[in-house]
Design a protein around this motif. Structure first.
Motif, PDB file in Angstrom:
ATOM      1  N   ARG A 111       0.842  -1.200   0.000  1.00  0.00           N
ATOM      2  CA  ARG A 111       0.000   0.000   0.000  1.00  0.00           C
ATOM      3  C   ARG A 111       0.872   1.243   0.000  1.00  0.00           C
ATOM      4  N   GLN A 112       0.262   2.347  -0.393  1.00  0.00           N
ATOM      5  CA  GLN A 112       0.915   3.649  -0.319  1.00  0.00           C
ATOM      6  C   GLN A 112       0.047   4.569   0.519  1.00  0.00           C
ATOM      7  N   GLU A 113       0.691   5.290   1.420  1.00  0.00           N
ATOM      8  CA  GLU A 113      -0.020   6.202   2.315  1.00  0.00           C
ATOM      9  C   GLU A 113       0.561   7.603   2.182  1.00  0.00           C
ATOM     10  N   GLU A 114      -0.307   8.573   2.260  1.00  0.00           N
ATOM     11  CA  GLU A 114       0.113   9.972   2.217  1.00  0.00           C
ATOM     12  C   GLU A 114      -0.553  10.714   3.364  1.00  0.00           C
TER      13      GLU A 114
ATOM     14  N   GLY B 258       4.701  -5.964   2.721  1.00  0.00           N
ATOM     15  CA  GLY B 258       5.041  -6.901   3.778  1.00  0.00           C
ATOM     16  C   GLY B 258       4.300  -8.212   3.653  1.00  0.00           C
ATOM     17  N   VAL B 259       4.667  -9.128   4.548  1.00  0.00           N
ATOM     18  CA  VAL B 259       4.047 -10.444   4.596  1.00  0.00           C
ATOM     19  C   VAL B 259       3.942 -10.875   6.053  1.00  0.00           C
ATOM     20  N   ASP B 260       2.809 -11.478   6.416  1.00  0.00           N
ATOM     21  CA  ASP B 260       2.588 -12.098   7.716  1.00  0.00           C
ATOM     22  C   ASP B 260       2.208 -13.549   7.468  1.00  0.00           C
ATOM     23  N   ALA B 261       2.918 -14.484   8.086  1.00  0.00           N
ATOM     24  CA  ALA B 261       2.652 -15.913   7.876  1.00  0.00           C
ATOM     25  C   ALA B 261       2.608 -16.625   9.220  1.00  0.00           C
ATOM     26  N   GLU B 262       1.708 -17.620   9.307  1.00  0.00           N
ATOM     27  CA  GLU B 262       1.562 -18.419  10.513  1.00  0.00           C
ATOM     28  C   GLU B 262       1.498 -19.892  10.133  1.00  0.00           C
TER      29      GLU B 262
ATOM     30  N   GLN C 153       8.332  -6.550   6.912  1.00  0.00           N
ATOM     31  CA  GLN C 153       7.745  -5.308   6.414  1.00  0.00           C
ATOM     32  C   GLN C 153       8.840  -4.389   5.888  1.00  0.00           C
ATOM     33  N   PHE C 154       8.559  -3.771   4.728  1.00  0.00           N
ATOM     34  CA  PHE C 154       9.441  -2.793   4.096  1.00  0.00           C
ATOM     35  C   PHE C 154       8.691  -1.470   4.025  1.00  0.00           C
ATOM     36  N   VAL C 155       9.333  -0.387   4.491  1.00  0.00           N
ATOM     37  CA  VAL C 155       8.709   0.937   4.480  1.00  0.00           C
ATOM     38  C   VAL C 155       9.702   1.937   3.912  1.00  0.00           C
ATOM     39  N   ASN C 156       9.293   2.611   2.846  1.00  0.00           N
ATOM     40  CA  ASN C 156      10.068   3.711   2.274  1.00  0.00           C
ATOM     41  C   ASN C 156       9.353   5.002   2.662  1.00  0.00           C
ATOM     42  N   ASP C 157       9.952   5.747   3.584  1.00  0.00           N
ATOM     43  CA  ASP C 157       9.306   6.906   4.189  1.00  0.00           C
ATOM     44  C   ASP C 157       9.978   8.177   3.694  1.00  0.00           C
ATOM     45  N   SER C 158       9.176   9.103   3.137  1.00  0.00           N
ATOM     46  CA  SER C 158       9.720  10.345   2.600  1.00  0.00           C
ATOM     47  C   SER C 158       8.929  11.525   3.151  1.00  0.00           C
ATOM     48  N   TYR C 159       9.645  12.496   3.720  1.00  0.00           N
ATOM     49  CA  TYR C 159       9.034  13.698   4.281  1.00  0.00           C
ATOM     50  C   TYR C 159       9.479  14.914   3.477  1.00  0.00           C
ATOM     51  N   THR C 160       8.524  15.768   3.171  1.00  0.00           N
ATOM     52  CA  THR C 160       8.818  17.067   2.587  1.00  0.00           C
ATOM     53  C   THR C 160       8.129  18.125   3.439  1.00  0.00           C
ATOM     54  N   GLY C 161       8.472  19.360   3.242  1.00  0.00           N
ATOM     55  CA  GLY C 161       7.871  20.420   4.037  1.00  0.00           C
ATOM     56  C   GLY C 161       8.921  21.151   4.834  1.00  0.00           C
ATOM     57  N   SER C 162       8.588  21.503   6.071  1.00  0.00           N
ATOM     58  CA  SER C 162       9.486  22.317   6.885  1.00  0.00           C
ATOM     59  C   SER C 162      10.756  21.575   7.259  1.00  0.00           C
ATOM     60  N   ILE C 163      10.666  20.247   7.472  1.00  0.00           N
ATOM     61  CA  ILE C 163      11.848  19.443   7.818  1.00  0.00           C
ATOM     62  C   ILE C 163      11.910  18.278   6.834  1.00  0.00           C
ATOM     63  N   PRO C 164      12.545  18.447   5.671  1.00  0.00           N
ATOM     64  CA  PRO C 164      12.582  17.353   4.688  1.00  0.00           C
ATOM     65  C   PRO C 164      13.635  16.299   5.045  1.00  0.00           C
ATOM     66  N   TYR C 165      13.247  15.050   4.987  1.00  0.00           N
ATOM     67  CA  TYR C 165      14.174  13.937   5.159  1.00  0.00           C
ATOM     68  C   TYR C 165      13.470  12.672   4.705  1.00  0.00           C
ATOM     69  N   SER C 166      14.231  11.598   4.520  1.00  0.00           N
ATOM     70  CA  SER C 166      13.655  10.325   4.078  1.00  0.00           C
ATOM     71  C   SER C 166      14.517   9.195   4.612  1.00  0.00           C
TER      72      SER C 166
ATOM     73  N   VAL D 281      12.957 -13.887  17.480  1.00  0.00           N
ATOM     74  CA  VAL D 281      14.055 -13.211  16.810  1.00  0.00           C
ATOM     75  C   VAL D 281      13.468 -12.045  16.016  1.00  0.00           C
ATOM     76  N   SER D 282      14.010 -10.862  16.220  1.00  0.00           N
ATOM     77  CA  SER D 282      13.504  -9.674  15.540  1.00  0.00           C
ATOM     78  C   SER D 282      14.676  -8.831  15.066  1.00  0.00           C
ATOM     79  N   TYR D 283      14.545  -8.274  13.843  1.00  0.00           N
ATOM     80  CA  TYR D 283      15.603  -7.445  13.272  1.00  0.00           C
ATOM     81  C   TYR D 283      14.976  -6.233  12.592  1.00  0.00           C
ATOM     82  N   LEU D 284      15.535  -5.063  12.868  1.00  0.00           N
ATOM     83  CA  LEU D 284      15.062  -3.811  12.260  1.00  0.00           C
ATOM     84  C   LEU D 284      16.271  -3.026  11.780  1.00  0.00           C
ATOM     85  N   SER D 285      16.155  -2.469  10.576  1.00  0.00           N
ATOM     86  CA  SER D 285      17.198  -1.577  10.053  1.00  0.00           C
ATOM     87  C   SER D 285      16.540  -0.315   9.512  1.00  0.00           C
ATOM     88  N   ARG D 286      17.242   0.804   9.695  1.00  0.00           N
ATOM     89  CA  ARG D 286      16.738   2.091   9.204  1.00  0.00           C
ATOM     90  C   ARG D 286      17.906   2.842   8.586  1.00  0.00           C
TER      91      ARG D 286
END
Length: 694
Positions: free
Chosen positions: A195-198, A220-224, A237-250, A276-281
């Motif tokens: 999905r894409q969110e704005e 993403g994918v959830d499996a049981e 889960q994969f998230v590509n997050d992009s901010y614009t405006g007063s404080i732009p960063y991604s 076991v859990s792993y997160l990278s940013r």
């Protein structure tokens, strides 16, 4: 040149909309304007049940703000014409092939403002919709298609205005346990989604505009997988997050977790839990990762004896600085008598910091808990905890904490905030994000020191105080704070923790007392300036009684706190907290609530001072047989702290919900008077909405 201008089209549409509203209101339950007459058609596409309505709204506000001899005035007059329409359970060809629901909302508004006497006019159209469709809904493999959009334009405190837009679209495929894989992989299910969110938000306040526009691409994918005596869960889960405006960063975030649990043994008295859990940013100068491994084995030897063995690995890598923490714990829980439970724990840890060095500790802890009934229906409670720990530190430089979780207070006033977990924080390293959940997921917005929060030292601890004028942080928002803190560079020291609590409860009264202390002592090496001693004592009285017409509660808490360290000296305070809660039901479907809370904090080390937070509120609810109701409410609050301006708030109003057939009326009248230091705001507000269901 277009045949008709945009203004002409918009004006014509508003005339049609207003005329339609008048016709609908005056038509009663006429057939021509009844959506119930739109029956599902026979053929390739069939509509389901219709829902809809029209709402006409009027809003008036006169906000007067003065500060340091200057004054601002904002007078608002706003009209809204809102039409919403929804169809539930439509389908294509066959409900088993494709079914769903869809709705649309159209809000036309006209606003006339007077800002310091100057007239400003704005009008616009706020469009919202949501669509949710299910493909092959009764099959083991289904698909979901979704789209959502909402717009809002509202006024904020201190004469501000906020425009927000939330929209998203995406799809999800689901595989259920009874799919074609059930023979080879029984009890297997999975969800795959994209999905894409704005989320766009623009706030203008005090002559400044702050804008946050965020776009998130999520997949993403959830499996049981189920077994006879085990369960396996996998998430990515994969998230590509992009901010614009007063404080732009991604940045890009990837998160994966694997959870496994197994019950085994002759009588299934043993349980293994693995996570076991792993997160990278990464992105915009950020490069951090977080690995979490938790392996736990519990054995129930007898009904009153169990042992637990746990290994915990936490690996945090921030901008090339890696922190690897290995912790092992053995726990024995024994219940020799029905009223007595004792837990004995042995723990050891080794933590390495690259490139700073390493530290380790060993500890033993004992926690007995006892309870016993006493005459006249009472209960006696006695508990305690003792822990002795020896630490060895060989570290050159501060240690980093990544994304420590906190919650913004429910009220922003002078000195109100939260305390960071670690002592001796290097305040220049503090970075805080607001992670409030919006439509579709959680955002991650950077906050600013001096604009959204300030930092306050409390002995060896550090307090974050949220500013009432923040345009980003709202009461109750989840926050994540990263920072560094100093530790003893090269030495061996011991920590002794002791705590105990005792209490007696009866039907309407409870009395509790507790004691907690922590003492650190240098045994060898250097770093005594980073050690501290702490002591806290609590006494609490609770009263509670329920009668036929009245429910009453009362509480009183007295707390004494003392902390001392070579670096910051002594930090002492005493705190008193009183609460009163009363609910009165006199009859006639009426309910009266009266609540109060008073907190006083006296700091007894120079500079001595007293802080106070007083909060009183009341409401009267009147319900009618038809389901209609109205509520009258009032609130007064004052927060005072020496280092900050005093804030005093008064609020009163009335709101209601009345329905006559398909016509409903929502009135709202309120008045707010707020003083924050030299800034004073007086804000009467009237809102009326009248609508009709179609």
């Amino acid at each position: 040149m277009p045949f008709l201008s945009t203004t002409a089209i918009r004006t014509s549409f508003r005339l049609v909309l207003v005329a339609s509203i008048l016709i609908i209101f005056t038509s009663g339950n006429g057939y021509a304007f009844s959506l119930a007459s739109w029956a599902p058609s026979e053929g390739d596409f069939a509509l389901g049940q219709w829902q809809g309505g029209v709402i006409g709204g009027y809003e008036w506000e006169d906000m007067q703000t003065s500060t340091n001899g200057s004054a601002t005035s904002v007078v608002r007059n706003r009209f809204d014409e809102d039409v919403y329409l929804r169809n539930n359970a439509f389908y294509l060809m066959d409900p088993r092939l494709l079914s769903g629901s869809a709705g649309v909302n159209l809000d036309l508004y006209q606003e006339n403002d007077k800002y310091n006497g100057a007239n400003e006019h704005q009008d616009g159209t706020l469009i919202g919709f949501d669509v949710n469709a299910i493909v092959l809904g009764e099959k083991p493999y289904t698909g979901n298609l979704l789209a959502h959009r909402s717009e809002n334009d509202t006024s904020t405190d201190f004469g501000g205005q906020t425009y927000s837009l939330n929209q998203s679209f995406g799809a999800m495929a689901t595989l259920r346990q009874d799919s074609f894989l059930r023979e080879a992989f029984p009890y297997f299910s999975a969800d795959v989604y994209a999905r894409q969110e704005e989320v766009d938000q623009s706030t203008t306040q005090f002559g400044e505009t702050f804008t946050v526009n965020e776009t998130r691409d999520i997949a993403g994918v959830d499996a049981e997988k189920g077994f006879r005596s085990a369960d396996l869960d996998f998430t990515y889960q994969f998230v590509n997050d992009s901010y614009t405006g007063s404080i732009p960063y991604s940045f890009v975030t990837q998160w994966a977790s694997l959870d496994y649990s197994l019950d085994f043994g002759a009588t299934l008295n043993r349980r293994w839990d693995s996570r076991v859990s792993y997160l990278s940013r990464t992105g915009n100068g950020v490069d951090e990762s977080f690995l979490y491994v938790d392996e736990r084995l519990r054995i129930d030897h007898f009904k009153n004896l169990s042992t637990t063995y746990e290994y915990l690995l936490i690996d945090t890598d921030t901008q090339g600085q890696e922190d690897i923490d290995n912790t092992g714990t053995v726990q024995v829980q024994y219940q020799p008598f029905r009223n007595l439970v004792n837990t004995l724990s042995l723990q050891a840890a080794y933590e390495s910091f690259t490139p700073q060095g390493h530290q380790d500790f060993i500890a033993v802890e004992d926690s007995p808990d006892y309870s016993h009934p006493i005459p006249w229906g009472g209960l006696f409670i006695l508990g305690g905890d003792g822990r002795y720990e020896i630490d060895q530190s060989h570290i050159n430089g501060p240690v980093t904490v990544l994304d420590e979780k906190h919650t913004a207070p429910s009220f922003f006033g002078p000195g109100i905030g939260f305390t960071l977990s670690q002592p001796f924080v290097v305040t220049t390293t503090i970075v805080m994000y607001d992670t409030r959940t919006v439509t579709g997921g959680a955002r991650r917005v950077l906050t600013r020191l001096g604009v959204d929060y300030v930092v306050e030292a409390q002995g060896q601890l550090t307090k974050i105080v949220i500013l009432p004028t923040s345009l980003i942080i709202l009461p109750g928002d989840p926050l994540e704070v990263s920072y560094s803190y100093a530790v003893a560079p090269d030495g061996r020291y011991s920590t002794t923790n002791l705590s105990g609590d005792v209490g007696v409860t009866y039907g309407w009264i409870s009395v509790f007392g507790s004691y907690q202390q922590s003492n650190q002592s240098m045994q060898s090496g250097v770093g005594a300036q980073y050690l501290y001693n702490m002591r806290q004592e609590n006494a609490q009285l609770d009263l509670h009684k329920d009668w036929e017409w009245v429910d009453a509660r009362g509480s009183a808490l007295y707390q004494i706190y003392h902390a001392e360290s070579p670096s910051f000296g002594a930090f002492d305070y005493t705190m008193q907290n009183y609460g009163e809660y009363l609910t009165f039901r006199p009859g006639w479907n009426m309910t009266l609530h009266v609540d109060g809370n008073e907190m006083y904090t006296d700091y007894t080390v120079q500079p001595t001072r007293r802080d106070s937070d007083l909060d009183f509120e009341t409401s009267l609810d009147r319900y009618f047989m038809s389901g209609n109701y109205f509520t009258a409410f009032a609130r007064a609050r004052q927060a005072e702290e020496t280092a900050y301006p005093t804030e005093t708030d008064y609020e009163a109003g009335i709101r209601g919900n009345f329905r006559y057939g398909k016509i409903f009326i929502w009135p709202w009248i309120s008045w707010i008077n707020r003083t924050y230091g030299p800034t004073k705001t007086n804000d009467p507000h009237i809102m009326l909405k009248i609508g009709r269901d179609l």
